[in-house]
Design an enzyme around this catalytic site. Structure first.
Site, short mmCIF file in Angstrom:
data_model
loop_
_atom_site.label_atom_id
_atom_site.label_comp_id
_atom_site.label_asym_id
_atom_site.label_seq_id
_atom_site.Cartn_x
_atom_site.Cartn_y
_atom_site.Cartn_z
N CYS A 29 0.81 -1.21 0.00
CA CYS A 29 0.00 0.00 0.00
C CYS A 29 0.83 1.26 0.00
O CYS A 29 2.01 1.25 0.32
CB CYS A 29 -0.90 0.04 1.23
SG CYS A 29 -1.98 -1.36 1.36
N GLY A 76 0.23 0.29 -5.13
CA GLY A 76 -1.03 -0.44 -5.06
C GLY A 76 -1.97 0.01 -6.15
O GLY A 76 -2.20 1.21 -6.30
N ASN A 97 -0.34 1.11 5.79
CA ASN A 97 0.57 0.40 4.90
C ASN A 97 1.38 -0.55 5.76
O ASN A 97 2.08 -0.12 6.68
CB ASN A 97 1.49 1.39 4.18
CG ASN A 97 2.63 0.71 3.42
OD1 ASN A 97 3.70 1.28 3.28
ND2 ASN A 97 2.40 -0.48 2.91
N GLY A 98 1.29 -1.83 5.46
CA GLY A 98 2.06 -2.80 6.24
C GLY A 98 1.22 -4.03 6.51
O GLY A 98 0.25 -4.30 5.80
N TYR A 113 13.02 -3.35 -5.10
CA TYR A 113 11.93 -3.37 -6.07
C TYR A 113 10.83 -2.35 -5.83
O TYR A 113 10.36 -1.70 -6.75
CB TYR A 113 11.27 -4.76 -6.09
CG TYR A 113 9.99 -4.82 -6.89
CD1 TYR A 113 10.03 -4.88 -8.28
CD2 TYR A 113 8.75 -4.80 -6.26
CE1 TYR A 113 8.86 -4.92 -9.03
CE2 TYR A 113 7.58 -4.83 -7.01
CZ TYR A 113 7.63 -4.90 -8.39
OH TYR A 113 6.48 -4.92 -9.12
N CYS A 121 7.15 -12.63 2.68
CA CYS A 121 7.18 -11.45 3.54
C CYS A 121 5.90 -11.43 4.38
O CYS A 121 4.81 -11.63 3.85
CB CYS A 121 7.24 -10.19 2.69
SG CYS A 121 7.14 -8.69 3.68
#
Ligand code: AMP
Length: 469
Positions: A10, A36, A111-112, A251, A391
């Site tokens: 995100c 996103g 975000n996370g 990335y 991840c």
């Protein structure tokens, strides 16, 4: 107990004290679109109440109609872009989440990924909480609403003390915007200023677009409160070792962004230089897989003296390959996105550089494509180590079964992608290139060492590379 796979990639953006808050949030989200592409939303505050607009789709599609901004009035706004792999329940999961509770309204963008989400959710449900979404983020709202403390910062602290994992958060109330970065600082978050307005964004490229001045990064474990009195900073959490995500450099972040104390482009170029030191190959040209491989290929060319060329041309109107959730479409996707330049490749010994191999699909397609365009040899070099572990902190990697390097050697992967040779950057080379003087980066996707513990998954079946052949 079941553990849900993380599903968040995100970007978040917020602005406080600007007459065109929601318009600028739209622009900020536009600059963060790479974080996103599935859905997006904006919540604004006019000082009396909060207003929301969110939908599935790209930022320009969701907010392309100026009329929408009439319904997003006020001098403060927060926004969110979301990538997710969830199926049916996507609509209700679009962020920011907006709720009314006993103390007013509050919106949150996240975000996370929270690793103990399921445990807390089970507890809250046992106490009668009713969840409206399947997002981890909603847990924060519930914890905040039930906190017995009095101030907003205390309630946020109280809620987040229960949470483990990776989070950058933006809260918006009628009168305040609050930004939080988790104590490990997994994801990037920065603070800027545009005239009298304060801006918070996942990446600095969003500040650039709206001509905001970069002030600083928000620190791991910091809560920043922005209201009519300006900015105040709080550090209420127990100190933890900062472990920013190294994959943001490899990335995820945009090359023009400044994150974790460094410019992403320069880091990527250094990854390419290091790759050249580690893998000397006799070749005529080095070409990137656009766009992710471009800076590293430039670095490789510079260090090795091998000519840089653009041998693959990208259609820029196609999103990231991962948007298509099905393997069959993803196979097709590479062709939609990239086309070789025969005149560049014919008769050449070619080095192709990409940032990572996940399932191997992209590399396999690209090797075929480059060979079919007449290349004599095709060598693949990857500017990061093998991605062998999923991840759990907010990058959408597939589960272990789908990560080709979790169960295959480099030789096997090379055989699968049908290259003449395949080389990865070493873990030491990666660390050396990002520089570790300020941080011990999270590199769990490469090493399997997870800085924040989480409920373990059971053994997973292995990927059978050649099952369809
Ligand atoms: P694959 O075809 O599954 O091996 O995917 C490799 C490609 O996906 C590379 O070109 C990467 O640039 C890109 N990539 C790596 N990690 C991600 C991610 N988390 N989300 C989307 N794309 C990714």
């Amino acid at each position: 107990m079941h553990f849900r796979r993380p599903e968040e990639e995100c970007g978040i953006f917020g602005i406080f004290n600007h007459p065109e808050a929601s318009n600028l949030t739209y622009l900020g989200l536009y600059a963060l679109q790479h974080r996103g592409q599935e859905s997006c939303g904006i919540v604004s505050s006019d000082g009396q109440g909060l207003h929301s607009h969110k939908s599935m789709g790209l930022v320009a599609d969701v907010f392309g109609n100026q009329e929408i901004f009439k319904n997003l009035p006020g001098r403060a706004a927060i926004g969110h872009v979301r990538y997710s792999t969830t199926g049916a329940s996507v609509l209700k999961n679009i962020q920011p989440i907006l709720v009314d509770y006993s103390r007013g309204s509050i919106a949150v963008a996240h975000n996370g990924n929270i690793v103990n989400a399921q445990i807390i959710k089970d507890e809250l449900e046992a106490w009668g909480s009713i969840f409206q979404t399947t997002m981890d983020t909603e847990i924060i709202v519930h914890l905040l609403a039930t906190s017995k403390t009095s101030s907003l910062v205390e309630r946020i602290t109280d809620a987040l003390n229960r949470i483990k994992g990776a989070y950058c958060l933006l809260f918006l109330t009628e009168t305040r915007m609050v930004a939080v970065r988790d104590p490990h600082g997994f994801r990037p978050l920065c603070l800027g200023k545009q005239g009298d307005a304060y801006v918070v964004a996942s990446e600095s490229c969003a500040l650039d677009l709206i001509e905001a001045q970069f002030i600083r990064e928000i620190e791991p474990g910091e809560i920043v409160v922005i209201d009519k009195n300006g900015v105040t900073s709080h550090f209420p959490f127990k100190k933890a070792e900062p472990t920013p995500c190294i994959f943001e450099f490899v990335y995820f972040s945009r090359p023009d962004s400044y994150i974790f104390g460094r410019n992403v482009y320069q880091v990527r170029k250094e990854l390419g230089r290091q790759l050249a030191r580690e893998h000397r190959i006799d070749a005529d040209i080095v070409i990137p897989v656009p766009d992710s491989g471009v800076p590293s290929a430039l670095g490789y060319a510079e260090e090795s003296g091998i000519r840089f060329e653009l041998g693959l041309i990208r259609n820029h109107y196609v999103g990231r390959t991962f948007i298509e959730p099905q393997q069959s479409i993803r196979h097709f996707g590479v062709k939609i996105k990239l086309n070789p330049v025969r005149e560049v490749l014919e008769g050449k010994r070619v080095i192709v550089i990409d940032d990572s191999i996940v399932r191997g699909t992209t590399s396999r397609k690209i090797v075929k494509m480059v060979r079919n365009a007449g290349a004599k040899e095709v060598h693949v070099l990857i500017s990061s180590p093998p991605t062998s572990y999923p991840c759990y902190y907010g990058i959408d990697t597939p589960n272990r079964k789908e990560l080709i390097s979790s169960s295959h050697t480099i030789e096997e992967i090379n055989r699968y992608i049908t290259a003449d040779s395949l080389g990865y950057l070493s873990r030491e080379g990666l660390l050396h290139s990002v520089g570790t003087e300020n941080s011990s980066y999270c590199r769990a996707c490469f090493s399997g060492e997870y800085p924040v513990k989480f409920p373990m998954l059971g053994p997973e079946p292995q990927l059978d590379l050649f099952e369809k052949e």
